[in-house]
Design a protein around this motif. Sequence first.
Motif, PDB file in Angstrom:
ATOM      1  N   ALA A   1      41.945  22.481  -5.487  1.00  0.00           N
ATOM      2  CA  ALA A   1      43.202  23.208  -5.685  1.00  0.00           C
ATOM      3  C   ALA A   1      44.169  22.995  -4.519  1.00  0.00           C
ATOM      4  CB  ALA A   1      42.923  24.697  -5.865  1.00  0.00           C
ATOM      5  N   GLU A   2      43.621  22.792  -3.322  1.00  0.00           N
ATOM      6  CA  GLU A   2      44.455  22.566  -2.137  1.00  0.00           C
ATOM      7  C   GLU A   2      44.910  21.117  -2.012  1.00  0.00           C
ATOM      8  OE1 GLU A   2      41.886  23.905   0.971  1.00  0.00           O
ATOM      9  OE2 GLU A   2      42.361  26.030   0.670  1.00  0.00           O
ATOM     10  N   GLY A   3      44.483  20.261  -2.938  1.00  0.00           N
ATOM     11  CA  GLY A   3      44.891  18.867  -2.901  1.00  0.00           C
ATOM     12  C   GLY A   3      44.110  18.012  -1.928  1.00  0.00           C
ATOM     13  N   LYS A   4      42.930  18.483  -1.503  1.00  0.00           N
ATOM     14  CA  LYS A   4      42.143  17.745  -0.516  1.00  0.00           C
ATOM     15  C   LYS A   4      41.035  16.901  -1.147  1.00  0.00           C
ATOM     16  CE  LYS A   4      43.130  21.225   2.999  1.00  0.00           C
ATOM     17  NZ  LYS A   4      42.585  22.331   3.818  1.00  0.00           N
ATOM     18  N   VAL A   5      40.693  17.198  -2.409  1.00  0.00           N
ATOM     19  CA  VAL A   5      39.685  16.435  -3.144  1.00  0.00           C
ATOM     20  C   VAL A   5      40.308  15.974  -4.462  1.00  0.00           C
ATOM     21  CG1 VAL A   5      37.453  16.578  -4.356  1.00  0.00           C
ATOM     22  CG2 VAL A   5      37.716  17.587  -2.075  1.00  0.00           C
ATOM     23  N   ILE A   6      39.996  14.756  -4.878  1.00  0.00           N
ATOM     24  CA  ILE A   6      40.608  14.167  -6.067  1.00  0.00           C
ATOM     25  C   ILE A   6      40.251  14.984  -7.311  1.00  0.00           C
ATOM     26  CG2 ILE A   6      40.675  12.134  -7.568  1.00  0.00           C
ATOM     27  CD1 ILE A   6      40.000  10.449  -5.089  1.00  0.00           C
ATOM     28  N   PRO A   7      41.240  15.486  -8.048  1.00  0.00           N
ATOM     29  CA  PRO A   7      40.956  16.184  -9.307  1.00  0.00           C
ATOM     30  C   PRO A   7      40.246  15.234 -10.269  1.00  0.00           C
ATOM     31  CG  PRO A   7      43.247  16.505  -8.638  1.00  0.00           C
ATOM     32  CD  PRO A   7      42.693  15.437  -7.738  1.00  0.00           C
ATOM     33  N   GLY A   8      39.240  15.740 -10.947  1.00  0.00           N
ATOM     34  CA  GLY A   8      38.490  14.906 -11.877  1.00  0.00           C
ATOM     35  C   GLY A   8      37.325  14.164 -11.250  1.00  0.00           C
ATOM     36  N   SER A   9      37.214  14.200  -9.906  1.00  0.00           N
ATOM     37  CA  SER A   9      36.081  13.518  -9.261  1.00  0.00           C
ATOM     38  C   SER A   9      34.851  14.413  -9.163  1.00  0.00           C
ATOM     39  CB  SER A   9      36.474  13.051  -7.850  1.00  0.00           C
ATOM     40  OG  SER A   9      36.627  14.144  -6.954  1.00  0.00           O
ATOM     41  N   ARG A  10      34.996  15.692  -9.469  1.00  0.00           N
ATOM     42  CA  ARG A  10      33.891  16.642  -9.340  1.00  0.00           C
ATOM     43  C   ARG A  10      32.720  16.267 -10.240  1.00  0.00           C
ATOM     44  NH1 ARG A  10      33.252  22.973  -8.948  1.00  0.00           N
ATOM     45  NH2 ARG A  10      31.359  23.249 -10.150  1.00  0.00           N
ATOM     46  N   VAL A  11      31.505  16.290  -9.672  1.00  0.00           N
ATOM     47  CA  VAL A  11      30.265  16.024 -10.396  1.00  0.00           C
ATOM     48  C   VAL A  11      29.314  17.195 -10.172  1.00  0.00           C
ATOM     49  CG1 VAL A  11      28.233  14.527 -10.534  1.00  0.00           C
ATOM     50  CG2 VAL A  11      30.490  13.517 -10.208  1.00  0.00           C
ATOM     51  N   GLU A  12      28.767  17.743 -11.260  1.00  0.00           N
ATOM     52  CA  GLU A  12      27.813  18.846 -11.152  1.00  0.00           C
ATOM     53  C   GLU A  12      26.441  18.297 -10.745  1.00  0.00           C
ATOM     54  OE1 GLU A  12      28.968  22.041 -11.993  1.00  0.00           O
ATOM     55  OE2 GLU A  12      30.891  21.047 -12.196  1.00  0.00           O
ATOM     56  N   LEU A  13      25.777  18.945  -9.783  1.00  0.00           N
ATOM     57  CA  LEU A  13      24.509  18.424  -9.281  1.00  0.00           C
ATOM     58  C   LEU A  13      23.307  19.318  -9.588  1.00  0.00           C
ATOM     59  CD1 LEU A  13      25.625  17.110  -5.765  1.00  0.00           C
ATOM     60  CD2 LEU A  13      25.357  15.818  -7.906  1.00  0.00           C
ATOM     61  N   ALA A  14      23.340  20.572  -9.170  1.00  0.00           N
ATOM     62  CA  ALA A  14      22.156  21.421  -9.294  1.00  0.00           C
ATOM     63  C   ALA A  14      22.523  22.876  -9.111  1.00  0.00           C
ATOM     64  CB  ALA A  14      21.103  21.021  -8.253  1.00  0.00           C
TER      65      ALA A  14
ATOM     66  N   ARG B   1      25.966  27.064  -7.720  1.00  0.00           N
ATOM     67  CA  ARG B   1      26.107  25.712  -8.261  1.00  0.00           C
ATOM     68  C   ARG B   1      26.521  24.751  -7.149  1.00  0.00           C
ATOM     69  NH1 ARG B   1      27.314  23.834 -13.367  1.00  0.00           N
ATOM     70  NH2 ARG B   1      25.559  25.219 -13.864  1.00  0.00           N
ATOM     71  N   PHE B   2      25.757  23.675  -6.985  1.00  0.00           N
ATOM     72  CA  PHE B   2      26.156  22.627  -6.058  1.00  0.00           C
ATOM     73  C   PHE B   2      26.827  21.508  -6.828  1.00  0.00           C
ATOM     74  CE2 PHE B   2      23.394  24.833  -3.155  1.00  0.00           C
ATOM     75  CZ  PHE B   2      24.007  24.619  -1.940  1.00  0.00           C
ATOM     76  N   ALA B   3      27.909  21.021  -6.256  1.00  0.00           N
ATOM     77  CA  ALA B   3      28.681  19.959  -6.881  1.00  0.00           C
ATOM     78  C   ALA B   3      29.175  19.019  -5.782  1.00  0.00           C
ATOM     79  CB  ALA B   3      29.859  20.541  -7.673  1.00  0.00           C
ATOM     80  N   ALA B   4      29.747  17.900  -6.193  1.00  0.00           N
ATOM     81  CA  ALA B   4      30.240  16.921  -5.229  1.00  0.00           C
ATOM     82  C   ALA B   4      31.555  16.349  -5.714  1.00  0.00           C
ATOM     83  CB  ALA B   4      29.214  15.809  -5.027  1.00  0.00           C
TER      84      ALA B   4
ATOM     85  N   ARG C   1      35.709   4.043  -4.964  1.00  0.00           N
ATOM     86  CA  ARG C   1      34.938   3.384  -6.018  1.00  0.00           C
ATOM     87  C   ARG C   1      33.435   3.497  -5.743  1.00  0.00           C
ATOM     88  NH1 ARG C   1      37.338  -1.510  -5.844  1.00  0.00           N
ATOM     89  NH2 ARG C   1      35.922  -2.227  -4.217  1.00  0.00           N
ATOM     90  N   GLU C   2      33.052   3.165  -4.502  1.00  0.00           N
ATOM     91  CA  GLU C   2      31.646   3.252  -4.125  1.00  0.00           C
ATOM     92  C   GLU C   2      31.168   4.700  -4.074  1.00  0.00           C
ATOM     93  OE1 GLU C   2      33.398  -0.547  -2.693  1.00  0.00           O
ATOM     94  OE2 GLU C   2      33.983   1.567  -2.522  1.00  0.00           O
ATOM     95  N   ALA C   3      32.057   5.599  -3.691  1.00  0.00           N
ATOM     96  CA  ALA C   3      31.716   7.027  -3.684  1.00  0.00           C
ATOM     97  C   ALA C   3      31.386   7.505  -5.096  1.00  0.00           C
ATOM     98  CB  ALA C   3      32.878   7.839  -3.109  1.00  0.00           C
ATOM     99  N   LYS C   4      32.146   7.049  -6.075  1.00  0.00           N
ATOM    100  CA  LYS C   4      31.889   7.428  -7.472  1.00  0.00           C
ATOM    101  C   LYS C   4      30.506   6.959  -7.917  1.00  0.00           C
ATOM    102  CE  LYS C   4      32.912   8.817 -11.703  1.00  0.00           C
ATOM    103  NZ  LYS C   4      31.730   8.370 -12.445  1.00  0.00           N
ATOM    104  N   ARG C   5      30.119   5.761  -7.525  1.00  0.00           N
ATOM    105  CA  ARG C   5      28.797   5.269  -7.907  1.00  0.00           C
ATOM    106  C   ARG C   5      27.692   6.121  -7.270  1.00  0.00           C
ATOM    107  NH1 ARG C   5      30.593  -0.089  -7.045  1.00  0.00           N
ATOM    108  NH2 ARG C   5      29.222  -0.271  -5.232  1.00  0.00           N
TER     109      ARG C   5
END
Length: 260
Positions: free
Chosen positions: A95-108, A218-221, A231-235
Motif C-alpha cells: 500500500a505504501e508503494g514499496k513492494v510491487i503490487p501483484g508480486s505477493r505470494v502466499e507461503l504458510a 499468514r506468511f507471504a513474500a 525476474r529471478e526473484a519471481k522464480r
Amino acid sequence: MKSAFPKLLSAALLCVSLFAPSAHAVDLHVMNSGGFTAAYKLLAPKYEAKSGDTLNIAYGPSMGNSPEAIPNRLARNEPADVVIMVGYALDKLIAEGKVIPGSRVELADSRIGMVVRAGEPKPDIGSVEAFRKTLLEAKSVAYSDSASGVYIQNELFEKMGIEAQMKPKATMIPKIPVASVVAKGDYQLGFQQVSELLPVPGVEFVGKIPESLQSVTRFAAGIPVSAAHPREAKRFLDFLASPEAAPDVASTGLDPLAGK
C-alpha cells in the motif's frame, strides 16, 4: 483522446521482465522475518543448487522499531530482491508503494505454541480451561515482540478474562527468541510461533495453544519496487510456494499453503 497503447506496452514489458527466463545466475538479496527462518534455512541451499543463484540473507522482524525490522531496512535503502514476512505487514508495504503490487505470494500459516525449560514438567494446555489454569499458576510468562506476542498482550489475556492477573508477570521479549530466555530459566512459560520455538535448544515444546484461542499468522513474500533482479526473484518465490517446498516448510512447524 489519448491512446491506451503506451500503458498496455509498459504492462507487457513488466510481465516480460518478471517472467522471462534468465540466462545468468545472479545474487539475490532476501529479507526474511523470524517465523519463516527455519523453513528458509532448509530451502535456501536447495534453491541455490537448483538455480545457480546465490541468496544473500538479512534477518529481521516484520514490524517494530528495531533497526533490523524489514520496513526499516527498506527505508534505509538496503538492497532487497525478496521480502518474506507477516502477510498484513507485507500488505502495508504494498500500500505504501514499496513492494510491487501483484508480486505477493502466499507461503504458510503459523500458529502459536508454548515451551518450558528442558526437564521441567509440561503443563496441560489441551483445553481452554486447562490453559487458563496453567497461565494463572505460572510464576512468569514471556512472549515475542512480533505478531504472536502483540496478539497475546493485546487480545488473548483479555479474551480469557485474566488480563489483570497476567499483567504483572507477563513480559514482551524484543529481538531474541523467546525460547532462549526460557532455556536460561528467566521465565517459566514461553510463547511464540511454533516455527520459532522448535529450533531453540534447552526447552521442551509443550504444544500449540487451543485452536479456539489461536491467532493464525499468514506468511507471504513479495518483490520490492527497488529489486535489482525481479525476474529471478519471481522464480524464487514460485519455488518457496511450490509443492516441492511444502514438506520442508511443514517440518518446521508451519502449515504450508501449497496445493490449497
